[in-house]
Design a protein around this motif. Structure first.
Motif, PDB file in Angstrom:
ATOM      1  N   GLN A  96       0.835  -1.095   0.044  1.00 58.43           N
ATOM      2  CA  GLN A  96      -0.058  -0.062   0.137  1.00 58.43           C
ATOM      3  C   GLN A  96       0.777   1.200  -0.091  1.00 58.43           C
ATOM      4  N   VAL A  97       0.479   2.183  -0.997  1.00 59.86           N
ATOM      5  CA  VAL A  97       1.306   3.438  -0.946  1.00 59.86           C
ATOM      6  C   VAL A  97       0.432   4.754  -1.110  1.00 59.86           C
ATOM      7  N   GLY A 131       8.494   9.485   1.582  1.00 59.78           N
ATOM      8  CA  GLY A 131       9.054   8.144   1.392  1.00 59.78           C
ATOM      9  C   GLY A 131       8.087   7.120   1.354  1.00 59.78           C
ATOM     10  N   ALA A 132       6.967   7.234   1.042  1.00 61.69           N
ATOM     11  CA  ALA A 132       5.961   6.218   1.143  1.00 61.69           C
ATOM     12  C   ALA A 132       6.095   5.448  -0.172  1.00 61.69           C
ATOM     13  N   ALA A 133       6.371   5.850  -1.431  1.00 62.89           N
ATOM     14  CA  ALA A 133       6.770   5.237  -2.431  1.00 62.89           C
ATOM     15  C   ALA A 133       7.947   4.222  -2.227  1.00 62.89           C
ATOM     16  N   GLU A 156      15.551  14.909  -4.224  1.00 63.48           N
ATOM     17  CA  GLU A 156      14.959  14.547  -2.910  1.00 63.48           C
ATOM     18  C   GLU A 156      14.397  15.716  -2.444  1.00 63.48           C
ATOM     19  N   LYS A 157      13.379  16.004  -1.710  1.00 61.01           N
ATOM     20  CA  LYS A 157      12.931  17.144  -1.007  1.00 61.01           C
ATOM     21  C   LYS A 157      13.225  17.055   0.310  1.00 61.01           C
ATOM     22  N   GLY A 162      11.305  11.805   4.478  1.00 63.37           N
ATOM     23  CA  GLY A 162      11.573  10.415   3.772  1.00 63.37           C
ATOM     24  C   GLY A 162      13.013   9.936   3.938  1.00 63.37           C
ATOM     25  N   GLY A 163      13.769  10.876   3.385  1.00 56.90           N
ATOM     26  CA  GLY A 163      15.393  10.536   3.202  1.00 56.90           C
ATOM     27  C   GLY A 163      15.960  10.246   4.630  1.00 56.90           C
TER      28      GLY A 163
END
Ligand code: 5GP
Length: 189
Positions: A96-97, A131-133, A156-157, A162-163
């Motif tokens: 799930q994303v 970072g969900a994907a 990358e933001k 996420g990172g």
């Protein structure tokens, strides 16, 4: 990567404070020489890692996944499909994303026939935000009992978590450009 940084500075448009629009070279019109150069850069960074296949998610990740695969000597590319498809069958890994751009939950699917146990996998995607994907793709790599070599990201933001979170978990994340923020529609690299 200098060419990508320059392109973002010159052409990317910030929407609100969160979204970086790069339709003019990556997400709609594709700057092919830049896409090739990004693939070559990922190849330099990951070539020593003995990659068996590149995994991405449709649609925009496919471009750089493909140029990276070509730069690495024509490695196979698998792209996770979003949503229910009659032509992919039921024998799939799923995750799930939550989609940052569409603001809805998607099920991504990869056929079990293509991602095989023991493969050394490099994940490529165009953007890293929350970072969900990447978490969904990493989940699929683990379900398939493959080895995750790392993740290559075009943009990358840096102000989104996420990172940082993935690196804290010990995952190798290589970004070709890190954007710092958006000020009055301008994207700050
Ligand atoms: P995440 O899952 O890390 O929150 O977001 C990454 C995914 O959302 C990427 O696959 C990308 O397609 C999309 N995305 C996230 N932020 C942006 C953005 O600022 N601009 C564009 N064009 N896509 C984004």
């Amino acid at each position: 990567m200098e060419a990508l940084r320059r392109k973002i500075q010159q052409e990317a448009v910030g929407i609100g404070t969160e979204v970086v629009k790069v339709d003019m070279f990556l997400n709609h019109l594709i700057d092919v020489p830049l896409a090739r150069e990004m693939g070559e850069e990922f190849s330099r960074r990951f070539d020593a890692d003995d990659i068996d296949c590149i995994l991405t998610v449709e649609a925009s990740g496919i471009i750089t996944a493909l140029t990276t695969a070509m730069a690495m000597g024509d490695k196979p590319v698998i792209f996770a499909k979003k949503g229910e498809r009659r032509n992919i069958g039921r024998d799939v890994y799923t995750a799930q994303v939550y989609s940052f751009t569409h603001q809805k939950e998607n099920t991504i699917r990869v056929s079990r026939s293509y991602l095989k146990k023991g493969m050394r996998v490099l994940i490529i995607d165009d953007f890293l935000a929350n970072g969900a994907a990447l978490r969904g793709l990493i989940d699929i790599v683990r379900q398939a009992e493959c080895t995750l070599v790392g993740c290559g990201i075009c943009i990358e933001k840096g102000w989104q978590p996420g990172g940082r979170e993935l690196r804290q978990q010990g995952i190798r994340v290589e970004s070709l450009a890190i954007v710092k923020g958006i000020e009055n529609g301008k994207v700050i690299v």
